[in-house]
Design an enzyme around this catalytic site. Structure first.
Site, short mmCIF file in Angstrom:
data_model
loop_
_atom_site.label_atom_id
_atom_site.label_comp_id
_atom_site.label_asym_id
_atom_site.label_seq_id
_atom_site.Cartn_x
_atom_site.Cartn_y
_atom_site.Cartn_z
N SER A 17 0.83 -1.21 0.00
CA SER A 17 0.00 0.00 0.00
C SER A 17 0.86 1.26 0.00
CB SER A 17 -0.99 0.00 1.17
OG SER A 17 -0.32 0.12 2.39
N ARG A 70 22.86 -13.90 2.23
CA ARG A 70 22.10 -12.65 2.10
C ARG A 70 22.80 -11.67 1.17
NH1 ARG A 70 21.91 -10.99 7.96
NH2 ARG A 70 20.71 -9.19 7.26
N MET A 95 10.51 -6.68 4.03
CA MET A 95 10.57 -7.37 5.32
C MET A 95 11.85 -8.15 5.56
SD MET A 95 7.95 -6.23 6.72
CE MET A 95 7.85 -7.20 8.22
N HIS A 114 8.61 3.37 8.65
CA HIS A 114 8.46 2.49 9.82
C HIS A 114 7.20 2.91 10.59
CE1 HIS A 114 9.64 -0.15 13.05
NE2 HIS A 114 9.34 0.84 13.89
N GLU A 179 0.79 7.06 6.88
CA GLU A 179 1.96 6.58 6.12
C GLU A 179 1.83 6.97 4.65
OE1 GLU A 179 3.25 2.53 6.71
OE2 GLU A 179 2.41 2.47 8.71
#
Ligand code: GRF
Length: 206
Positions: A17, A70, A95, A114, A179
């Site tokens: 979103s 990673r 995430m 955040h 946000e």
């Protein structure tokens, strides 16, 4: 046709979103960014559909084949960002924790949103923790990304009241509305006022 808009890439993992809010803002003629790529580490992220519907290039770079490597996953992301010509990266519900490889490559040019008023409640489950702590004001923060999670310089914040009957869901919903207003506003400031001054940082109060 050359554009004076800065190419900005988005990294997402899910609903998207915030990515949608940035894509819609960037579709406006006077917005200083154009979204050049949306990358997701999750092949089923809903945000990919929105981006595709808006004609934005998307790329899935699934972290799972890289297993514990990673950095190798981030190298694949970095190649995609460079190929897309990105100059700024916005994390929008991404995430995965980043390693120094990406945070250093994009130091000063990578933003994150955040869902708390940092430095309060870094990490996960922010709304639940805000309710437990009994704070009367909660909100969201857009900040620069550094190697330390949720710690970089604050570029803007939006505050909302916490009501006595709030649940995690009602509070999350109130914060999310902010946000979607804050992230485009901060990105606009960031791109037009670089380096951003502290006094120029955004503050929204619902
Ligand atoms: C948002 O609350 C954002 O602040 C946090 O993760 C959530 C992502 O939601 N980093 P969405 O994918 O943007 O809808």
């Amino acid at each position: 046709m050359t554009s004076s808009k800065t190419p900005v890439a988005l990294l997402i993992s899910g609903r998207g979103s915030n990515a949608t809010a940035l894509i819609r803002a960037a579709a406006q003629k006077d917005f200083p960014a154009r979204i050049c790529l949306v990358i997701s580490n999750n092949p089923t992220a809903l945000g990919l559909n929105v981006a595709q519907a808006e004609g934005i290039p998307t790329q899935v770079i699934d972290h799972r084949p890289f297993r514990k490597d990673r950095v190798a996953h981030e190298e694949a992301i970095q190649n995609a960002l460079i190929n897309a010509g990105a100059q700024v990266v916005c994390l929008a519900g991404y995430m995965r924790l980043l390693t120094d490889f990406l945070t250093q490559a994009w130091a000063g040019r990578m933003l994150n949103i955040h869902p708390s008023l940092l430095p309060s409640f870094p990490g996960l489950h922010t709304h639940e923790r805000a309710l437990k702590a009994g704070v009367r004001i909660h909100g969201c923060t857009v900040h620069l990304v550094t190697e330390i999670m949720d710690e970089g310089r604050i570029l803007g914040q939006a505050a909302v009241p916490v009501f006595i009957h709030d649940t995690v869901e009602s509070l999350a919903h109130r914060v999310l509305i902010q946000e979607h207003l804050l992230y485009p506003q901060v990105l606009r400031h960031f791109l037009t006022q670089h380096p951003p001054s502290l006094t120029g940082s955004s503050l929204l109060i619902a």
